[in-house]
Write a protein that holds these residues in place. Structure first.
Motif, PDB file in Angstrom:
ATOM      1  N   UNK A  30       0.813  -1.216   0.000  1.00 37.67           N
ATOM      2  CA  UNK A  30       0.000   0.000   0.000  1.00 37.67           C
ATOM      3  C   UNK A  30       0.846   1.264   0.000  1.00 37.67           C
ATOM      4  N   UNK A  31       1.922   1.275   0.778  1.00 40.04           N
ATOM      5  CA  UNK A  31       2.765   2.478   0.825  1.00 40.04           C
ATOM      6  C   UNK A  31       3.375   2.759  -0.546  1.00 40.04           C
ATOM      7  N   UNK A  50      -8.459   0.963   6.932  1.00 39.17           N
ATOM      8  CA  UNK A  50      -7.981   2.325   7.226  1.00 39.17           C
ATOM      9  C   UNK A  50      -6.645   2.650   6.540  1.00 39.17           C
ATOM     10  N   UNK A  51      -5.759   1.671   6.483  1.00 39.19           N
ATOM     11  CA  UNK A  51      -4.466   1.896   5.820  1.00 39.19           C
ATOM     12  C   UNK A  51      -4.649   2.068   4.310  1.00 39.19           C
ATOM     13  N   UNK A  52      -5.582   1.315   3.739  1.00 36.54           N
ATOM     14  CA  UNK A  52      -5.882   1.448   2.316  1.00 36.54           C
ATOM     15  C   UNK A  52      -6.449   2.836   2.020  1.00 36.54           C
ATOM     16  N   UNK A  53      -7.380   3.293   2.851  1.00 40.06           N
ATOM     17  CA  UNK A  53      -7.979   4.614   2.650  1.00 40.06           C
ATOM     18  C   UNK A  53      -6.921   5.706   2.825  1.00 40.06           C
ATOM     19  N   UNK A  54      -5.983   5.505   3.739  1.00 38.55           N
ATOM     20  CA  UNK A  54      -4.876   6.460   3.904  1.00 38.55           C
ATOM     21  C   UNK A  54      -4.032   6.545   2.636  1.00 38.55           C
ATOM     22  N   UNK A  55      -3.822   5.400   1.978  1.00 38.84           N
ATOM     23  CA  UNK A  55      -3.052   5.390   0.728  1.00 38.84           C
ATOM     24  C   UNK A  55      -3.798   6.155  -0.361  1.00 38.84           C
ATOM     25  N   UNK A  87     -12.449   7.586  -1.720  1.00 38.48           N
ATOM     26  CA  UNK A  87     -12.697   8.376  -0.517  1.00 38.48           C
ATOM     27  C   UNK A  87     -14.177   8.709  -0.388  1.00 38.48           C
ATOM     28  N   UNK A  88     -14.793   9.064  -1.497  1.00 36.12           N
ATOM     29  CA  UNK A  88     -16.228   9.365  -1.481  1.00 36.12           C
ATOM     30  C   UNK A  88     -17.031   8.137  -1.065  1.00 36.12           C
ATOM     31  N   UNK A 105     -10.799   9.227   7.950  1.00 37.03           N
ATOM     32  CA  UNK A 105      -9.631   9.279   7.068  1.00 37.03           C
ATOM     33  C   UNK A 105     -10.049   9.688   5.653  1.00 37.03           C
ATOM     34  N   UNK A 106     -11.204   9.190   5.218  1.00 39.92           N
ATOM     35  CA  UNK A 106     -11.715   9.558   3.892  1.00 39.92           C
ATOM     36  C   UNK A 106     -12.051  11.047   3.845  1.00 39.92           C
TER      37      UNK A 106
END
Length: 199
Positions: free
Chosen positions: A26-27, A54-59, A74-75, A88-89
């Protein structure tokens, strides 16, 4: 390893439910220049387990903010049942100049139990450029001793490019005489605001 190969690996990991390996990619996906990464991340949203989401949405958020990536993921996550995912979104959208998640951020300021999230919500609202957030930010900036006061002043600096820039500058300058205000923080906010008004 090429960006195309990393994208393909992530797709493969999701297909076979190899979530730990997918999570490790993901990073890389967040920083790729290729727009293919946007498609891979978006496709992974409905497949990722709750603890990885949550980590995926952060990416996706990082790509939207720093790579002008797609914001559809995000939407989609604004209505997720996990409040962390929602936050986070919303933060990612705001930092990208999109106001559709600002109600989530405004609610977080008053009701979120995580102090870090509350501070991030204030800053994201400032970065969103949404003047509708100004009233709340002004309220926090003028409340002596409030733990969000400093970040609210900084957030108002981000709003300095709005038509209300002159009023915003006066509000930021007013508390300078108070000892509890960090002069360096106010200086940064003023500089940012004044840069916009001089353009």
């Amino acid at each position: 390893m090429s960006e195309a190969k990393r994208c393909a690996d992530c797709v493969h990991c999701a297909a076979i439910s190899a979530w730990q390996l997918a999570q490790s990619l993901l990073r890389d996906l967040a920083w790729m220049k290729s727009t293919q990464a946007d498609n891979v991340l978006l496709a992974a949203v409905p497949k990722m387990p709750a603890d990885v989401l949550p980590e995926l949405v952060s990416a996706i958020s990082s790509r939207a903010w720093k790579r002008q990536g797609r914001i559809q993921g995000l939407l989609d996550c604004l209505s997720h049942k996990n409040p962390d995912v929602q936050f986070i979104a919303a933060e990612g959208l705001a930092r990208s100049g999109n106001h559709q998640g600002n109600s989530v951020l405004l609610a977080a300021i008053d009701y979120q139990t995580n102090a870090n999230y509350r501070q991030r919500a204030v800053l994201a609202l400032g970065e969103s450029g949404d003047e509708r957030a100004l009233e709340k930010l002004l309220q926090l900036a003028e409340e002596s001793g409030h733990f969000l006061q400093d970040v609210a002043i900084e957030a108002i600096g981000h709003l300095g490019q709005s038509p209300q820039a002159e009023h915003i500058l006066q509000v930021i300058k007013r508390p300078l005489k108070a000892e509890y205000i960090s002069a360096e923080l106010v200086k940064r906010a003023l500089n940012r605001s004044e840069e916009h008004t001089s353009e």
